[in-house]
Design an enzyme around this catalytic site. Structure first.
Site, PDB file in Angstrom:
ATOM      1  N   LYS A  92     -54.401 -99.070  37.566  1.00 16.98           N
ATOM      2  CA  LYS A  92     -54.591 -97.868  36.747  1.00 16.98           C
ATOM      3  C   LYS A  92     -55.974 -97.875  36.104  1.00 16.98           C
ATOM      4  O   LYS A  92     -56.629 -96.826  36.002  1.00 16.98           O
ATOM      5  CB  LYS A  92     -53.500 -97.781  35.667  1.00 16.98           C
ATOM      6  CG  LYS A  92     -52.086 -97.652  36.199  1.00 16.98           C
ATOM      7  CD  LYS A  92     -51.879 -96.400  37.018  1.00 16.98           C
ATOM      8  CE  LYS A  92     -51.493 -95.215  36.179  1.00 16.98           C
ATOM      9  NZ  LYS A  92     -51.102 -94.035  36.983  1.00 16.98           N
TER      10      LYS A  92
ATOM     11  N   ASN B  39     -44.290 -95.403  27.437  1.00 15.49           N
ATOM     12  CA  ASN B  39     -43.077 -95.017  28.157  1.00 15.49           C
ATOM     13  C   ASN B  39     -42.772 -93.542  27.897  1.00 15.49           C
ATOM     14  O   ASN B  39     -42.609 -93.126  26.744  1.00 15.49           O
ATOM     15  CB  ASN B  39     -41.888 -95.865  27.698  1.00 15.49           C
ATOM     16  CG  ASN B  39     -42.060 -97.328  28.067  1.00 15.49           C
ATOM     17  OD1 ASN B  39     -41.855 -97.714  29.207  1.00 15.49           O
ATOM     18  ND2 ASN B  39     -42.454 -98.139  27.102  1.00 15.49           N
TER      19      ASN B  39
ATOM     20  N   LEU C 163     -51.142 -86.724  38.750  1.00 12.74           N
ATOM     21  CA  LEU C 163     -49.975 -87.441  38.234  1.00 12.74           C
ATOM     22  C   LEU C 163     -49.436 -88.459  39.235  1.00 12.74           C
ATOM     23  O   LEU C 163     -48.576 -89.268  38.872  1.00 12.74           O
ATOM     24  CB  LEU C 163     -48.849 -86.449  37.891  1.00 12.74           C
ATOM     25  CG  LEU C 163     -49.241 -85.220  37.057  1.00 12.74           C
ATOM     26  CD1 LEU C 163     -48.010 -84.359  36.785  1.00 12.74           C
ATOM     27  CD2 LEU C 163     -49.907 -85.637  35.746  1.00 12.74           C
TER      28      LEU C 163
ATOM     29  N   HIS D  21      -1.743 -64.787  12.803  1.00  9.61           N
ATOM     30  CA  HIS D  21      -1.053 -63.630  13.370  1.00  9.61           C
ATOM     31  C   HIS D  21      -1.010 -62.502  12.340  1.00  9.61           C
ATOM     32  O   HIS D  21      -1.183 -62.740  11.134  1.00  9.61           O
ATOM     33  CB  HIS D  21       0.363 -64.022  13.795  1.00  9.61           C
ATOM     34  CG  HIS D  21       0.400 -65.161  14.784  1.00  9.61           C
ATOM     35  ND1 HIS D  21      -0.302 -65.137  15.956  1.00  9.61           N
ATOM     36  CD2 HIS D  21       1.077 -66.346  14.748  1.00  9.61           C
ATOM     37  CE1 HIS D  21      -0.072 -66.263  16.628  1.00  9.61           C
ATOM     38  NE2 HIS D  21       0.757 -67.016  15.908  1.00  9.61           N
TER      39      HIS D  21
ATOM     40  N   GLY E 148      -0.169 -60.146   9.480  1.00  8.80           N
ATOM     41  CA  GLY E 148       0.686 -60.317   8.309  1.00  8.80           C
ATOM     42  C   GLY E 148       0.724 -61.725   7.757  1.00  8.80           C
ATOM     43  O   GLY E 148       1.268 -61.958   6.670  1.00  8.80           O
TER      44      GLY E 148
ATOM     45  N   TYR F 125     -50.373-103.775  38.187  1.00  8.46           N
ATOM     46  CA  TYR F 125     -50.239-102.348  37.877  1.00  8.46           C
ATOM     47  C   TYR F 125     -51.336-101.899  36.928  1.00  8.46           C
ATOM     48  O   TYR F 125     -52.017-100.894  37.169  1.00  8.46           O
ATOM     49  CB  TYR F 125     -48.857-102.084  37.268  1.00  8.46           C
ATOM     50  CG  TYR F 125     -48.653-100.652  36.815  1.00  8.46           C
ATOM     51  CD1 TYR F 125     -48.696 -99.606  37.734  1.00  8.46           C
ATOM     52  CD2 TYR F 125     -48.409-100.350  35.470  1.00  8.46           C
ATOM     53  CE1 TYR F 125     -48.504 -98.291  37.328  1.00  8.46           C
ATOM     54  CE2 TYR F 125     -48.220 -99.042  35.063  1.00  8.46           C
ATOM     55  CZ  TYR F 125     -48.272 -98.018  35.988  1.00  8.46           C
ATOM     56  OH  TYR F 125     -48.080 -96.716  35.584  1.00  8.46           O
TER      57      TYR F 125
END
Length: 372
Positions: free
Chosen positions: A107, A132, A53, A279, A281, A103
């Site tokens: 590669k 990407n 990698l 609450h 009741g 580049y």
């Protein structure tokens, strides 16, 4: 099984290592830019699989493309040959290998060295020409526009968009890692070029719009469909760029003598989620809907739900509690209420099938009353 990962400290390397570390049958050896080329032969001699990698994609000197991509790959090939073993090599190349730029040339040169290794020494080689790659831990202003935009939007830092209609081709890091591991496990026989699916395409403008919607959802509380496909992957990626101090955000709380009501999440087409308390009741509700429906789940306490048909006057009541989770649904055309019949605060989770519209609430007051 021992594996070697070159570029172990990089974006893809860190994600791969985190997945491999979840298995107890894998031992990981690492090679980083801090290690000398001389150490490669010793590492390769120990392992059963190589994830190559390491690479250079944004050097200060263009010559570093050849040094960090082609020359490094050549050294790795030499190490494999020297080991006298046919250690499989997986290489993360780039879709730019088809392009004539420094580049891409570097590669492609690395790919050719690996292809020669495969043909001359019968070494299994798997080459991924990745577009990407995006996901957690990619470096902003380095790895991808997605990383940069996520980082900046999450921090309210201005972003620059030169061409909103430009298209970006993307693969998600988890899909890349899953495919890498499938190759390692012998589940992929394609050689030498292997692809990752799914691949996504989105315009730069569309990407910014989607990421901005993620940010704004904390204010609007409206979340899109973040559970599948590209939106799911982008949402997970965006969240990974939040600084820890932004892991939380506040939502409004409406409180009166009965208890509190808090909305948590809204969706454009699947309703909204909230909770309320009552609450002892206290009775809440006493209204009906023509189309809106709701689901109630008692989280804590004991409750009595009462229903009355607004036309036939049919009456029905039921009792439920947090001790036995049970969904109670409201039905259109029945007025309904809920009473806290316990000695502690009642906490109720609520889902409604539509976002509350104050202009057209579809909520009409009508007491339920008691059974005749």
């Amino acid at each position: 099984m021992k594996v070697l990962i070159t570029g172990a400290n990089g974006f893809v390397g860190q994600n791969l290592i985190s997945h491999l570390a979840e298995r107890d049958d894998i031992e990981i050896l690492r090679f980083t830019r801090n290690d000398s080329l001389a150490s490669l032969a010793c590492l390769v001699a120990q392992v059963d699989f190589i994830f190559h990698l390491a690479g250079v994609n944004r050097p200060k000197d263009p010559q570093e493309f050849n040094t960090g991509n082609t020359d490094l790959t050549g050294a790795l090939c030499d190490a494999v040959i020297s080991s006298g073993r046919q250690v499989p090599v997986l290489y993360s190349s780039s879709s730019q290998a088809d392009l004539s730029n420094p580049y891409g040339n570097s590669k492609r040169g690395a790919e050719e060295l690996l292809s020669n290794l495969q043909s001359s020494a019968n070494v299994p080689v798997y080459i991924f020409r990745l577009p990407n790659v995006f996901g957690k831990w990619a470096r902003p202003n380095y790895n991808s526009a997605v990383a940069t935009f996520c980082n900046n939007i999450a921090r309210d830092i201005p972003i620059q968009v030169n061409d909103p209609l430009a298209v970006i081709n993307l693969v998600y890091i988890d899909d890349v890692v899953a495919r890498f591991i499938a190759v390692m496990d012998g589940k992929v026989s394609v050689q030498p070029f292997v692809s990752v699916e799914p691949q996504y395409s989105i315009t730069v403008g569309g990407l910014v719009e989607q990421l901005t919607a993620f940010r704004d959802s904390r204010t609007t509380m409206i979340s899109g469909r973040v559970g599948t496909g590209l939106v799911r992957a982008l949402y997970s990626t965006y969240l990974s760029y939040l600084p820890p101090e932004n892991f939380t955000y506040s939502v409004p709380k409406y409180e009166d003598t009965r208890g509190v009501f808090v909305e948590m999440l809204k969706t454009p087409d699947a309703g909204q989620f909230s909770f309320f308390t009552a609450h002892p009741g206290i009775t809440r509700g006493g209204h009906y809907h023509h189309s809106k429906t709701e689901k109630f789940l008692i989280i804590k306490g004991k409750a009595c739900f009462r229903f009355r048909h607004i036309v036939t006057d049919e009456f029905y009541e039921l009792f439920t509690s947090g001790e036995s989770p049970e969904i109670v649904e409201t039905v259109p055309g029945w007025t309904h209420d809920v009473t806290n019949v316990g000695d502690e605060e009642l906490i109720v989770m609520l889902w409604a099938n539509e976002i509350f519209d104050r202009e057209h609430p579809d909520t009409f007051s009508m007491p339920v009353g008691t059974e005749a």
